[in-house]
Design a protein around this motif. Sequence first.
Motif, PDB file in Angstrom:
ATOM      1  N   ASP A  97       0.834  -1.429   0.140  1.00  0.00           N
ATOM      2  CA  ASP A  97       0.015  -0.145   0.212  1.00  0.00           C
ATOM      3  C   ASP A  97       0.834   1.224   0.157  1.00  0.00           C
ATOM      4  N   ASP A  98       2.226   1.313   1.110  1.00  0.00           N
ATOM      5  CA  ASP A  98       2.888   2.448   0.554  1.00  0.00           C
ATOM      6  C   ASP A  98       2.874   2.761  -0.664  1.00  0.00           C
ATOM      7  N   PHE A  99       3.770   1.194  -1.382  1.00  0.00           N
ATOM      8  CA  PHE A  99       4.322   1.104  -2.228  1.00  0.00           C
ATOM      9  C   PHE A  99       3.479   2.050  -3.422  1.00  0.00           C
ATOM     10  N   LYS A 100       1.769   1.515  -3.153  1.00  0.00           N
ATOM     11  CA  LYS A 100       1.342   2.665  -4.017  1.00  0.00           C
ATOM     12  C   LYS A 100       1.280   3.872  -4.586  1.00  0.00           C
ATOM     13  N   VAL A 101       1.514   4.256  -3.093  1.00  0.00           N
ATOM     14  CA  VAL A 101       0.522   5.657  -2.463  1.00  0.00           C
ATOM     15  C   VAL A 101       2.157   6.304  -3.021  1.00  0.00           C
ATOM     16  N   LEU A 102       3.307   5.634  -3.212  1.00  0.00           N
ATOM     17  CA  LEU A 102       4.716   6.697  -3.236  1.00  0.00           C
ATOM     18  C   LEU A 102       3.945   6.727  -4.997  1.00  0.00           C
ATOM     19  N   THR A 103       4.182   5.714  -5.470  1.00  0.00           N
ATOM     20  CA  THR A 103       4.339   5.573  -7.213  1.00  0.00           C
ATOM     21  C   THR A 103       3.175   7.045  -7.511  1.00  0.00           C
ATOM     22  N   SER A 104       1.849   6.838  -6.696  1.00  0.00           N
ATOM     23  CA  SER A 104       1.040   7.576  -7.732  1.00  0.00           C
ATOM     24  C   SER A 104       1.605   8.983  -6.916  1.00  0.00           C
ATOM     25  N   ARG A 105       2.510   9.404  -6.146  1.00  0.00           N
ATOM     26  CA  ARG A 105       2.888  10.641  -6.464  1.00  0.00           C
ATOM     27  C   ARG A 105       3.746  10.757  -6.704  1.00  0.00           C
ATOM     28  N   LEU A 106       4.623  10.131  -7.180  1.00  0.00           N
ATOM     29  CA  LEU A 106       5.877  10.140  -7.918  1.00  0.00           C
ATOM     30  C   LEU A 106       5.172  10.698  -9.381  1.00  0.00           C
ATOM     31  N   VAL A 107       4.076   9.872  -9.724  1.00  0.00           N
ATOM     32  CA  VAL A 107       3.450   9.765 -11.248  1.00  0.00           C
ATOM     33  C   VAL A 107       2.698  11.512 -11.302  1.00  0.00           C
ATOM     34  N   GLU A 108       2.099  12.414  -9.742  1.00  0.00           N
ATOM     35  CA  GLU A 108       1.657  13.396  -9.863  1.00  0.00           C
ATOM     36  C   GLU A 108       2.596  14.034  -9.820  1.00  0.00           C
TER      37      GLU A 108
END
Length: 342
Positions: free
Chosen positions: A158-169
């Motif tokens: 879940d943390d990695f998913k949030v991190l990748t979403s923030r990187l994409v944004e």
Amino acid sequence: MSSADNKRTIIVGIFVFLAIVILVAGIFTLAGQQKRLISTISVIAIFDDVAGLKKGNNVWFSGVKIGTIKSIDLYGDAQVKVTMNIEESAQQYIRENSVARISSESFIGNKNIVIEGGTQSAAAIEDGDVITAINPLNTDDLMETLQKNNKNLVAITDDFKVLTSRLVEGEGTIGAILTDTVMADNFRTMVANLQQTSRRTVAASNELSRFTSKLNSPNGLANNIATDTVVYSRLRSSMAELNEATKAAASMMETLETTSKRLNNQNNAAGVLLSDEQFARQLQRTMQNLETSSQKFDQNMEALQSNILFRGFFRKQAKEQEKQQEQLKELLESQPDTTNRQ
């Protein structure tokens, strides 16, 4: 008895005989699998938990089946005593310092005991010996640990998913680098500068290497200083002379400092001449008066020479001076000329 009854009796006898043969063969087969007909010795291991081990399960040594579980009994406060039947042929390979641990044929298969370890320096086991037991892992604890690991893995995902979403944004520094073209260009420029700096560093290192090689050349000054004893002694003498000159300069500076202090002291004549303005003005007036007096004296002397009473005296002095000059001239002419001889 009729022939039909005889035939029936023979058939029944044959079936009974076959059944007996099959029964005996099964008994021998089961006895062979259970090591019932082989000479064995009893070996004991005491566990805290047998983890589902059952009577009749196998005992293994180096991947070879060497016996079976004879009995499982409670022992002491909360321990379990496991008695194993070990083949006498395997007795010589099992040492007193061997250990027994509970294993399984598969993840959910039957449990068994594996005997391992032991050194040649230890004696072989005997009938009734007790060997060290290694308690098995608790399956419940293992499953609980796996469950916790699964939860941690889910949290990490879940943390990695949030991190990748923030990187994409484009959030954060890394996200800005990935999405902001200006920052990406600046980053590339910085990398290029670092590469250029590294190249310059390599070039400077090469230049330093060439410089050191020149210093180490046989005809170089540094090599002569390091290897030639004559040059070294001369250099040492020069340094000693320079040291003496430095000491002399320091002594002279001290003398000059003392002299300057004396000159600045108004209690001596030099100090008064340099620092007392009133004395300087008086001295200047005195020198002016002396100059005026000398002029007046010259005038008086001219007046005396023109006076009738003193005219003869001055003429007589003039004649004596001319006579002395003529004698000196004759003396110089009479001396031999040694310039040409030399």
